[in-house]
Design a protein around this motif. Structure first.
Motif, PDB file in Angstrom:
ATOM      1  N   ARG A  59       0.837  -1.210   0.000  1.00  0.00           N
ATOM      2  CA  ARG A  59       0.000   0.000   0.000  1.00  0.00           C
ATOM      3  C   ARG A  59       0.866   1.252   0.000  1.00  0.00           C
ATOM      4  O   ARG A  59       0.645   2.183  -0.770  1.00  0.00           O
ATOM      5  CB  ARG A  59      -0.922  -0.002   1.222  1.00  0.00           C
ATOM      6  N   ASP A  60       1.887   1.256   0.869  1.00  0.00           N
ATOM      7  CA  ASP A  60       2.777   2.415   0.937  1.00  0.00           C
ATOM      8  C   ASP A  60       3.510   2.625  -0.384  1.00  0.00           C
ATOM      9  O   ASP A  60       3.654   3.761  -0.852  1.00  0.00           O
ATOM     10  CB  ASP A  60       3.780   2.260   2.083  1.00  0.00           C
ATOM     11  N   SER A  61       3.956   1.546  -1.002  1.00  0.00           N
ATOM     12  CA  SER A  61       4.642   1.645  -2.292  1.00  0.00           C
ATOM     13  C   SER A  61       3.706   2.188  -3.359  1.00  0.00           C
ATOM     14  O   SER A  61       4.097   3.015  -4.191  1.00  0.00           O
ATOM     15  CB  SER A  61       5.170   0.273  -2.723  1.00  0.00           C
ATOM     16  N   PHE A  62       2.454   1.727  -3.331  1.00  0.00           N
ATOM     17  CA  PHE A  62       1.469   2.210  -4.305  1.00  0.00           C
ATOM     18  C   PHE A  62       1.203   3.704  -4.110  1.00  0.00           C
ATOM     19  O   PHE A  62       1.156   4.464  -5.080  1.00  0.00           O
ATOM     20  CB  PHE A  62       0.163   1.415  -4.162  1.00  0.00           C
ATOM     21  N   ILE A  63       1.060   4.133  -2.866  1.00  0.00           N
ATOM     22  CA  ILE A  63       0.812   5.557  -2.575  1.00  0.00           C
ATOM     23  C   ILE A  63       1.982   6.411  -3.054  1.00  0.00           C
ATOM     24  O   ILE A  63       1.789   7.464  -3.675  1.00  0.00           O
ATOM     25  CB  ILE A  63       0.547   5.764  -1.071  1.00  0.00           C
TER      26      ILE A  63
END
Length: 128
Positions: free
Chosen positions: A107-111
Protein backbone atom coordinates in the motif's frame (compact mmCIF):
# COMPACT_ATOMS: atom_id res chain seq x y z
CA UNK A 1 11.46 -25.76 28.99
CA UNK A 2 11.85 -24.12 25.60
CA UNK A 3 11.19 -26.59 22.80
CA UNK A 4 13.06 -26.69 19.51
CA UNK A 5 11.36 -26.64 16.13
CA UNK A 6 12.16 -30.34 15.72
CA UNK A 7 10.46 -31.11 19.04
CA UNK A 8 7.36 -29.22 17.91
CA UNK A 9 7.45 -31.23 14.67
CA UNK A 10 7.61 -34.44 16.69
CA UNK A 11 4.61 -33.35 18.77
CA UNK A 12 2.72 -32.55 15.58
CA UNK A 13 3.62 -35.91 14.05
CA UNK A 14 2.44 -37.82 17.14
CA UNK A 15 -0.69 -35.67 17.27
CA UNK A 16 -1.56 -36.60 13.69
CA UNK A 17 -0.73 -40.30 14.05
CA UNK A 18 -2.12 -40.89 17.54
CA UNK A 19 -0.27 -43.58 19.46
CA UNK A 20 3.01 -43.95 17.58
CA UNK A 21 6.02 -46.24 17.84
CA UNK A 22 9.35 -44.61 18.55
CA UNK A 23 10.78 -46.29 15.43
CA UNK A 24 8.12 -44.60 13.25
CA UNK A 25 9.17 -41.19 14.56
CA UNK A 26 12.84 -41.95 14.02
CA UNK A 27 12.13 -43.20 10.49
CA UNK A 28 10.02 -40.13 9.66
CA UNK A 29 12.71 -37.74 10.91
CA UNK A 30 15.68 -39.82 9.74
CA UNK A 31 17.64 -36.80 8.55
CA UNK A 32 17.67 -35.31 12.07
CA UNK A 33 20.73 -36.49 13.95
CA UNK A 34 19.38 -35.62 17.40
CA UNK A 35 15.94 -37.19 17.05
CA UNK A 36 16.41 -39.68 19.90
CA UNK A 37 17.56 -36.90 22.24
CA UNK A 38 14.48 -34.87 21.31
CA UNK A 39 12.19 -37.84 21.99
CA UNK A 40 13.90 -38.39 25.34
CA UNK A 41 13.47 -34.70 26.29
CA UNK A 42 9.78 -34.82 25.41
CA UNK A 43 9.19 -37.89 27.59
CA UNK A 44 11.01 -36.56 30.66
CA UNK A 45 9.13 -34.54 33.30
CA UNK A 46 9.72 -30.83 32.93
CA UNK A 47 10.55 -28.65 35.89
CA UNK A 48 7.42 -26.84 36.95
CA UNK A 49 6.39 -24.16 39.36
CA UNK A 50 2.88 -25.47 39.89
CA UNK A 51 3.84 -28.51 42.00
CA UNK A 52 2.21 -30.87 39.52
CA UNK A 53 3.08 -34.56 39.67
CA UNK A 54 5.84 -35.55 37.22
CA UNK A 55 3.47 -37.56 35.01
CA UNK A 56 1.51 -34.34 34.30
CA UNK A 57 4.60 -32.44 33.14
CA UNK A 58 5.62 -34.59 30.16
CA UNK A 59 4.86 -33.75 26.56
CA UNK A 60 4.80 -37.41 25.49
CA UNK A 61 3.88 -40.50 27.50
CA UNK A 62 5.62 -43.81 26.98
CA UNK A 63 3.35 -46.81 26.63
CA UNK A 64 5.35 -49.84 27.71
CA UNK A 65 4.64 -53.21 26.24
CA UNK A 66 5.66 -56.63 27.46
CA UNK A 67 8.74 -56.77 25.31
CA UNK A 68 12.43 -56.27 25.79
CA UNK A 69 12.58 -54.05 22.73
CA UNK A 70 13.63 -50.43 22.91
CA UNK A 71 10.83 -49.64 20.43
CA UNK A 72 8.04 -48.41 22.67
CA UNK A 73 4.88 -46.52 21.81
CA UNK A 74 4.38 -42.82 22.51
CA UNK A 75 1.27 -40.74 22.89
CA UNK A 76 0.65 -37.03 23.28
CA UNK A 77 -0.16 -35.86 26.79
CA UNK A 78 -2.52 -33.02 27.64
CA UNK A 79 0.54 -30.79 28.19
CA UNK A 80 1.92 -31.82 24.80
CA UNK A 81 -1.42 -31.12 23.13
CA UNK A 82 -1.78 -27.75 24.82
CA UNK A 83 1.80 -26.81 23.94
CA UNK A 84 1.32 -27.84 20.31
CA UNK A 85 -1.95 -25.89 20.03
CA UNK A 86 -0.28 -22.81 21.51
CA UNK A 87 2.65 -23.15 19.09
CA UNK A 88 0.34 -23.50 16.08
CA UNK A 89 -1.72 -20.51 17.22
CA UNK A 90 1.45 -18.40 17.57
CA UNK A 91 2.55 -19.46 14.08
CA UNK A 92 -0.83 -18.38 12.67
CA UNK A 93 -0.60 -15.01 14.41
CA UNK A 94 2.97 -14.55 13.18
CA UNK A 95 1.94 -15.40 9.61
CA UNK A 96 -1.02 -13.03 9.81
CA UNK A 97 1.28 -10.24 11.05
CA UNK A 98 3.69 -10.90 8.18
CA UNK A 99 0.84 -10.70 5.68
CA UNK A 100 -0.37 -7.44 7.20
CA UNK A 101 3.14 -5.99 7.03
CA UNK A 102 3.43 -7.08 3.41
CA UNK A 103 0.07 -5.48 2.56
CA UNK A 104 1.13 -2.28 4.34
CA UNK A 105 4.38 -2.24 2.36
CA UNK A 106 2.49 -2.74 -0.91
CA UNK A 107 0.00 0.00 0.00
CA UNK A 108 2.78 2.41 0.94
CA UNK A 109 4.64 1.64 -2.29
CA UNK A 110 1.47 2.21 -4.30
CA UNK A 111 0.81 5.56 -2.58
CA UNK A 112 4.38 6.69 -3.24
CA UNK A 113 4.13 5.63 -6.90
CA UNK A 114 0.83 7.49 -7.37
CA UNK A 115 2.21 10.58 -5.61
CA UNK A 116 5.33 10.50 -7.80
CA UNK A 117 3.19 10.19 -10.94
CA UNK A 118 0.97 13.10 -9.92
CA UNK A 119 3.99 15.20 -9.01
CA UNK A 120 5.62 14.38 -12.36
CA UNK A 121 2.45 15.33 -14.21
CA UNK A 122 2.23 18.64 -12.32
CA UNK A 123 5.89 19.47 -13.05
CA UNK A 124 5.46 18.64 -16.74
CA UNK A 125 2.29 20.76 -16.89
CA UNK A 126 4.09 23.79 -15.41
CA UNK A 127 7.10 23.35 -17.67
CA UNK A 128 5.01 23.41 -20.83
Amino acid sequence: MQLTSLEYQILEFVSQKGITRKSEIIKHFETASDIEICIMRLTLPTPNIYNLPPDKTRYLDIIHENSLSNDYKLKLTSLGSLTLNNYQYNLQISEKNKQQEHRKHLRDSFIIAVAASVLSAVIVKFLL
